[in-house]
Design a protein around this motif. Structure first.
Motif, PDB file in Angstrom:
ATOM      1  N   GLN A 125       1.230  -1.279   0.016  1.00 42.72           N
ATOM      2  CA  GLN A 125       0.319  -0.141   0.011  1.00 42.72           C
ATOM      3  C   GLN A 125       0.761   1.402  -0.026  1.00 42.72           C
ATOM      4  O   GLN A 125       0.473   2.500  -0.455  1.00 42.72           O
ATOM      5  N   THR A 126       2.231   1.306   0.241  1.00 45.07           N
ATOM      6  CA  THR A 126       3.333   2.302   0.877  1.00 45.07           C
ATOM      7  C   THR A 126       3.863   2.756  -0.550  1.00 45.07           C
ATOM      8  O   THR A 126       4.131   4.097  -0.740  1.00 45.07           O
ATOM      9  N   GLY A 127       4.378   1.283  -0.677  1.00 47.73           N
ATOM     10  CA  GLY A 127       4.995   0.930  -2.091  1.00 47.73           C
ATOM     11  C   GLY A 127       6.558   1.276  -1.768  1.00 47.73           C
ATOM     12  O   GLY A 127       7.689   0.823  -2.407  1.00 47.73           O
ATOM     13  N   SER A 128       6.815   0.977  -0.777  1.00 48.81           N
ATOM     14  CA  SER A 128       8.397   1.030  -0.219  1.00 48.81           C
ATOM     15  C   SER A 128       8.238  -0.051   1.381  1.00 48.81           C
ATOM     16  O   SER A 128       7.386   0.485   1.808  1.00 48.81           O
ATOM     17  N   LEU A 129       9.265  -0.660   1.647  1.00 49.81           N
ATOM     18  CA  LEU A 129       9.739  -1.189   2.660  1.00 49.81           C
ATOM     19  C   LEU A 129      10.461  -0.027   3.652  1.00 49.81           C
ATOM     20  O   LEU A 129       9.352   0.096   5.383  1.00 49.81           O
ATOM     21  N   SER A 130      10.600   1.404   3.836  1.00 49.48           N
ATOM     22  CA  SER A 130      11.018   2.344   4.671  1.00 49.48           C
ATOM     23  C   SER A 130       9.720   3.018   4.827  1.00 49.48           C
ATOM     24  O   SER A 130       9.505   2.778   5.991  1.00 49.48           O
ATOM     25  N   ALA A 131       9.127   3.227   3.282  1.00 49.65           N
ATOM     26  CA  ALA A 131       7.868   3.946   4.031  1.00 49.65           C
ATOM     27  C   ALA A 131       6.172   2.909   4.393  1.00 49.65           C
ATOM     28  O   ALA A 131       5.950   3.636   5.829  1.00 49.65           O
ATOM     29  N   ALA A 132       6.748   1.729   4.502  1.00 50.33           N
ATOM     30  CA  ALA A 132       6.137   0.319   5.404  1.00 50.33           C
ATOM     31  C   ALA A 132       6.342   0.710   7.091  1.00 50.33           C
ATOM     32  O   ALA A 132       5.913   0.778   7.678  1.00 50.33           O
ATOM     33  N   ALA A 133       7.820   0.791   7.206  1.00 50.89           N
ATOM     34  CA  ALA A 133       8.722   0.523   8.365  1.00 50.89           C
ATOM     35  C   ALA A 133       8.210   2.486   9.021  1.00 50.89           C
ATOM     36  O   ALA A 133       7.626   2.305  10.254  1.00 50.89           O
ATOM     37  N   ASP A 134       8.124   2.828   8.240  1.00 50.36           N
ATOM     38  CA  ASP A 134       7.762   4.426   9.121  1.00 50.36           C
ATOM     39  C   ASP A 134       5.928   4.494   9.459  1.00 50.36           C
ATOM     40  O   ASP A 134       5.847   4.848  10.608  1.00 50.36           O
ATOM     41  N   LYS A 135       5.398   3.986   8.355  1.00 48.45           N
ATOM     42  CA  LYS A 135       3.599   4.336   8.803  1.00 48.45           C
ATOM     43  C   LYS A 135       3.858   3.130  10.184  1.00 48.45           C
ATOM     44  O   LYS A 135       2.713   3.304  11.038  1.00 48.45           O
ATOM     45  N   LEU A 136       3.720   1.997  10.095  1.00 51.83           N
ATOM     46  CA  LEU A 136       3.589   0.843  11.049  1.00 51.83           C
ATOM     47  C   LEU A 136       4.362   1.397  12.827  1.00 51.83           C
ATOM     48  O   LEU A 136       4.605   0.277  13.584  1.00 51.83           O
ATOM     49  N   ASN A 137       5.213   2.482  12.311  1.00 48.69           N
ATOM     50  CA  ASN A 137       6.316   2.807  13.403  1.00 48.69           C
ATOM     51  C   ASN A 137       7.403   1.470  13.862  1.00 48.69           C
ATOM     52  O   ASN A 137       7.653   0.951  15.598  1.00 48.69           O
ATOM     53  N   ILE A 138       7.636   0.624  12.924  1.00 51.48           N
ATOM     54  CA  ILE A 138       8.849  -0.674  13.761  1.00 51.48           C
ATOM     55  C   ILE A 138       9.958  -0.091  12.821  1.00 51.48           C
ATOM     56  O   ILE A 138      10.497   0.632  11.505  1.00 51.48           O
ATOM     57  N   PRO A 139      11.417  -0.754  13.076  1.00 47.05           N
ATOM     58  CA  PRO A 139      12.342  -0.318  12.271  1.00 47.05           C
ATOM     59  C   PRO A 139      12.642  -1.350  10.975  1.00 47.05           C
ATOM     60  O   PRO A 139      11.894  -2.780  10.849  1.00 47.05           O
ATOM     61  N   LEU A 140      13.210  -0.240  10.240  1.00 51.20           N
ATOM     62  CA  LEU A 140      13.458  -1.334   8.639  1.00 51.20           C
ATOM     63  C   LEU A 140      13.995  -2.407   8.757  1.00 51.20           C
ATOM     64  O   LEU A 140      13.101  -3.354   7.803  1.00 51.20           O
ATOM     65  N   PRO A 141      14.584  -2.887   9.561  1.00 53.64           N
ATOM     66  CA  PRO A 141      15.647  -4.512   9.764  1.00 53.64           C
ATOM     67  C   PRO A 141      14.512  -5.510  11.137  1.00 53.64           C
ATOM     68  O   PRO A 141      14.283  -6.348  10.018  1.00 53.64           O
ATOM     69  N   THR A 142      14.391  -4.638  11.368  1.00 55.76           N
ATOM     70  CA  THR A 142      12.510  -6.071  11.570  1.00 55.76           C
ATOM     71  C   THR A 142      11.335  -6.510  10.462  1.00 55.76           C
ATOM     72  O   THR A 142      11.326  -7.062  10.356  1.00 55.76           O
ATOM     73  N   LEU A 143      11.226  -5.503   9.864  1.00 59.13           N
ATOM     74  CA  LEU A 143       9.974  -5.485   8.697  1.00 59.13           C
ATOM     75  C   LEU A 143      10.709  -6.265   8.013  1.00 59.13           C
ATOM     76  O   LEU A 143       9.977  -7.354   7.158  1.00 59.13           O
ATOM     77  N   SER A 144      11.523  -6.355   7.502  1.00 58.99           N
ATOM     78  CA  SER A 144      12.515  -6.626   6.304  1.00 58.99           C
ATOM     79  C   SER A 144      12.407  -7.875   6.519  1.00 58.99           C
ATOM     80  O   SER A 144      12.141  -9.304   6.090  1.00 58.99           O
TER      81      SER A 144
END
Length: 293
Positions: free
Chosen positions: A15-34
């Motif tokens: 929905q957000t188009g990128s991992l970094s944008a999703a990490a910001d929206k979910l308020n979690i670290p990017l490495p955790t999301l990946s």
């Protein structure tokens, strides 16, 4: 079973188009999301995202998963939101029973009322084991092992009683070094019956005091032991502050009383109401941060 939290994260990436944008929206670290997305791919044995230096692109399999799961996830989140709102605005009556002198529960109920101000709590303090159906009790707090086919017991913690005396009594009579030394001391016991002669299980030994006082009220025992009248056993939550202040001295600490189980009991044939479930869950969470020991 599919990891729904990871699936929710994947949907956010789409929905957000990128991992970094999703990490910001979910308020979690990017490495955790990946990491969670990779784990979801391994679980499903398919590649959901193509990663490159130019960014992240959803694969065909990922697009199909998104189309099939997005609506269902939204439904689950909406249901979760509704349930949370219902819990926040719970109204009604909660009828509980407690043993006498169980002071930690007084503070617990204070905090429970702050979280659920519209739940009216009726507390029935009784030493006997109430009949929940006959007495109209929703949840009973019970000490000891539960054997009851028509009840559900939710075990929440355990603790040990402690043997204590006042400094003044020990100054006059000395400190007991062994269980046999206890015969030299006046002792008081908790007993549920006037004719009871309970013993103390101290480690692997049993000791039957010649009691100068027998009572079914631990507050009575606490009052007498702090006055230097006798040695007695107390629940740890009644003795802790006095021990810390030096008003009571723990005795024979290498001979421990057995563990006491603490259970919340409710009828098995009733589906627990939202109010009962809220109370049960609150007690468990409260005791994670508050020790009875």
């Amino acid at each position: 079973m599919m990891d729904l939290n990871a699936l929710r994260m994947f949907i956010c990436v789409v929905q957000t188009g990128s991992l970094s944008a999703a990490a910001d929206k979910l308020n979690i670290p990017l490495p955790t999301l990946s990491r969670r997305i990779r784990e979801l791919e391994e679980q499903l044995n398919i590649q959901l995202l193509e990663r490159s230096v130019r960014g992240t692109r959803v694969t065909m399999a990922g697009s199909r998963l998104y189309e099939q799961s997005n609506q269902n996830i939204e439904g689950l989140l909406n249901a979760e939101h509704i349930l949370k709102n219902e819990q926040t605005f719970l109204k009604g009556r909660l009828r509980i029973s407690l043993p006498p002198a169980f002071e930690p529960w007084w503070s617990l109920l204070t905090e429970f009322r702050k979280v659920y101000p519209d739940i009216h709590t009726s507390v029935y303090i009784v030493e006997r084991r109430v009949d929940l159906i006959e007495d109209g009790i929703d949840v009973a707090l019970r000490v000891g092992t539960i054997v009851h086919e028509t009840m559900v017991a939710r075990r929440i913690t355990e603790y040990r009683h402690c043997l204590v005396a006042s400094p003044s009594l020990l100054k006059n009579l000395g400190i007991p070094k062994s269980i046999s030394d206890l015969h030299r001391f006046p002792c008081a016991i908790w007993s549920s019956g006037a004719n009871g002669t309970p013993s103390w299980k101290l480690g692997t030994d049993n000791f039957t005091p010649e009691a100068v006082l027998s009572t079914n009220d631990y507050l009575h025992l606490k009052h007498g032991v702090m006055n230097g009248e006798f040695i007695t056993e107390l629940p740890p939550f009644l003795a802790r502050q006095a021990i810390q202040n030096g008003q009571l001295i723990p005795l024979l600490t290498d001979h421990l009383f057995p563990k006491q189980q603490l259970n919340l009991l409710y009828p098995s044939h009733r589906h627990p109401s939202l109010i009962v479930r809220a109370y049960l869950d609150f007690c468990v969470e409260y005791l994670k941060n508050t020790s009875l020991k």
